[in-house]
Each structure stands twice: as C-alpha cells, then as structure tokens.
Write a protein that holds these residues in place. Structure first.
Motif, PDB file in Angstrom:
ATOM      1  N   GLU A   1       0.839  -1.201   0.000  1.00 35.62           N
ATOM      2  CA  GLU A   1       0.000   0.000   0.000  1.00 35.62           C
ATOM      3  C   GLU A   1       0.877   1.255   0.000  1.00 35.62           C
ATOM      4  O   GLU A   1       0.536   2.262  -0.604  1.00 35.62           O
ATOM      5  CB  GLU A   1      -0.919  -0.014   1.237  1.00 35.62           C
ATOM      6  CG  GLU A   1      -1.934   1.087   1.273  1.00 35.62           C
ATOM      7  CD  GLU A   1      -3.021   0.968   0.214  1.00 35.62           C
ATOM      8  OE1 GLU A   1      -3.495   2.019  -0.219  1.00 35.62           O
ATOM      9  OE2 GLU A   1      -3.395  -0.160  -0.171  1.00 35.62           O
ATOM     10  N   ALA A   2       2.029   1.162   0.661  1.00 39.46           N
ATOM     11  CA  ALA A   2       2.976   2.278   0.708  1.00 39.46           C
ATOM     12  C   ALA A   2       3.759   2.404  -0.601  1.00 39.46           C
ATOM     13  O   ALA A   2       4.446   3.386  -0.826  1.00 39.46           O
ATOM     14  CB  ALA A   2       3.937   2.108   1.885  1.00 39.46           C
ATOM     15  N   GLY A   3       3.670   1.379  -1.452  1.00 41.52           N
ATOM     16  CA  GLY A   3       4.334   1.426  -2.748  1.00 41.52           C
ATOM     17  C   GLY A   3       5.630   0.643  -2.847  1.00 41.52           C
ATOM     18  O   GLY A   3       6.410   0.822  -3.768  1.00 41.52           O
ATOM     19  N   TYR A   4       5.853  -0.262  -1.912  1.00 42.84           N
ATOM     20  CA  TYR A   4       7.100  -1.025  -1.884  1.00 42.84           C
ATOM     21  C   TYR A   4       6.801  -2.524  -1.813  1.00 42.84           C
ATOM     22  O   TYR A   4       5.645  -2.922  -1.762  1.00 42.84           O
ATOM     23  CB  TYR A   4       7.978  -0.559  -0.708  1.00 42.84           C
ATOM     24  CG  TYR A   4       8.146   0.924  -0.778  1.00 42.84           C
ATOM     25  CD1 TYR A   4       9.000   1.502  -1.699  1.00 42.84           C
ATOM     26  CD2 TYR A   4       7.349   1.765   0.003  1.00 42.84           C
ATOM     27  CE1 TYR A   4       9.085   2.874  -1.839  1.00 42.84           C
ATOM     28  CE2 TYR A   4       7.445   3.148  -0.125  1.00 42.84           C
ATOM     29  CZ  TYR A   4       8.297   3.693  -1.052  1.00 42.84           C
ATOM     30  OH  TYR A   4       8.371   5.041  -1.193  1.00 42.84           O
ATOM     31  N   GLU A   5       7.853  -3.313  -1.787  1.00 45.06           N
ATOM     32  CA  GLU A   5       7.671  -4.770  -1.817  1.00 45.06           C
ATOM     33  C   GLU A   5       8.352  -5.412  -0.622  1.00 45.06           C
ATOM     34  O   GLU A   5       9.488  -5.095  -0.299  1.00 45.06           O
ATOM     35  CB  GLU A   5       8.299  -5.304  -3.113  1.00 45.06           C
ATOM     36  CG  GLU A   5       8.161  -6.797  -3.300  1.00 45.06           C
ATOM     37  CD  GLU A   5       8.901  -7.300  -4.538  1.00 45.06           C
ATOM     38  OE1 GLU A   5       9.072  -8.525  -4.627  1.00 45.06           O
ATOM     39  OE2 GLU A   5       9.291  -6.488  -5.380  1.00 45.06           O
ATOM     40  N   LEU A   6       7.619  -6.320   0.013  1.00 43.56           N
ATOM     41  CA  LEU A   6       8.197  -7.097   1.115  1.00 43.56           C
ATOM     42  C   LEU A   6       8.998  -8.221   0.488  1.00 43.56           C
ATOM     43  O   LEU A   6       8.466  -9.064  -0.221  1.00 43.56           O
ATOM     44  CB  LEU A   6       7.063  -7.664   1.995  1.00 43.56           C
ATOM     45  CG  LEU A   6       7.475  -8.151   3.367  1.00 43.56           C
ATOM     46  CD1 LEU A   6       7.961  -6.988   4.226  1.00 43.56           C
ATOM     47  CD2 LEU A   6       6.302  -8.822   4.063  1.00 43.56           C
ATOM     48  N   ALA A   7      10.323  -8.195   0.728  1.00 42.73           N
ATOM     49  CA  ALA A   7      11.203  -9.174   0.094  1.00 42.73           C
ATOM     50  C   ALA A   7      11.292 -10.462   0.895  1.00 42.73           C
ATOM     51  O   ALA A   7      11.694 -11.490   0.380  1.00 42.73           O
ATOM     52  CB  ALA A   7      12.594  -8.580  -0.090  1.00 42.73           C
ATOM     53  N   GLY A   8      10.908 -10.409   2.169  1.00 41.31           N
ATOM     54  CA  GLY A   8      10.988 -11.623   2.967  1.00 41.31           C
ATOM     55  C   GLY A   8      11.011 -11.307   4.447  1.00 41.31           C
ATOM     56  O   GLY A   8      11.078 -10.151   4.854  1.00 41.31           O
ATOM     57  N   ARG A   9      10.931 -12.351   5.221  1.00 44.37           N
ATOM     58  CA  ARG A   9      10.957 -12.220   6.675  1.00 44.37           C
ATOM     59  C   ARG A   9      12.310 -12.675   7.153  1.00 44.37           C
ATOM     60  O   ARG A   9      12.837 -13.692   6.714  1.00 44.37           O
ATOM     61  CB  ARG A   9       9.843 -13.084   7.270  1.00 44.37           C
ATOM     62  CG  ARG A   9       9.682 -12.868   8.744  1.00 44.37           C
ATOM     63  CD  ARG A   9       8.391 -13.477   9.218  1.00 44.37           C
ATOM     64  NE  ARG A   9       8.297 -13.306  10.667  1.00 44.37           N
ATOM     65  CZ  ARG A   9       7.234 -13.607  11.359  1.00 44.37           C
ATOM     66  NH1 ARG A   9       6.163 -14.071  10.749  1.00 44.37           N
ATOM     67  NH2 ARG A   9       7.214 -13.431  12.655  1.00 44.37           N
ATOM     68  N   SER A  10      12.899 -11.931   8.054  1.00 44.75           N
ATOM     69  CA  SER A  10      14.249 -12.267   8.555  1.00 44.75           C
ATOM     70  C   SER A  10      14.152 -13.130   9.794  1.00 44.75           C
ATOM     71  O   SER A  10      13.223 -13.025  10.539  1.00 44.75           O
ATOM     72  CB  SER A  10      15.014 -10.991   8.881  1.00 44.75           C
ATOM     73  OG  SER A  10      15.066 -10.168   7.750  1.00 44.75           O
TER      74      SER A  10
END
Length: 71
Positions: free
Chosen positions: A62-71
């Motif tokens: 929604e903010a315009g970015y991508e979640l690349a993964g969980r650490s």
C-alpha cells in the motif's frame, strides 16, 4: 506479550519512503511500534501479538514497496 518480527523491504530510497512504510504498517491492527532502517531495508514490527505476514506485506505494498521476505 509483545511480539517482534523483522522483514526486508525492497524499493525504499529516501526518508519519505521510510515514512510511508512506517505509516502504513503502523496502521495494521495490533502493531504498537515500527522501525525502518533505510540503508539495510530492514523493517522491525512490534505488536501486541502475532501479526500475519500477509497483513504486513499488504501494508508495505500500500505504501508502494515490496516485502522481500521475513528475517
């Protein structure tokens, strides 16, 4: 009991990016604190209990970015 989860966000390039992500993720139900490190792309979310990764991912998108993964 609070829960802390760490994720990696792709696409953030400036302070405005950080603000957008903090605002959207901070609005997710149960989230009590959001920290974003621009240099590493790390997003640290503290919440009252477990928050589904899908809800965090939706907020980041929604903010315009991508979640690349969980650490």
């Amino acid at each position: 009991m609070s829960t802390t989860s760490t994720y990696t966000v792709k696409g953030m390039t400036c302070g405005h990016c950080v603000s957008s992500v903090k605002e959207e993720v901070g609005a997710v139900a149960g989230v009590t604190s959001v920290e974003v490190d621009l240099a590493s792309g790390l997003l640290t979310v503290t919440s009252d209990g477990p928050v589904e990764t899908a809800r965090v991912a939706a907020a980041v998108e929604e903010a315009g970015y991508e979640l690349a993964g969980r650490s």
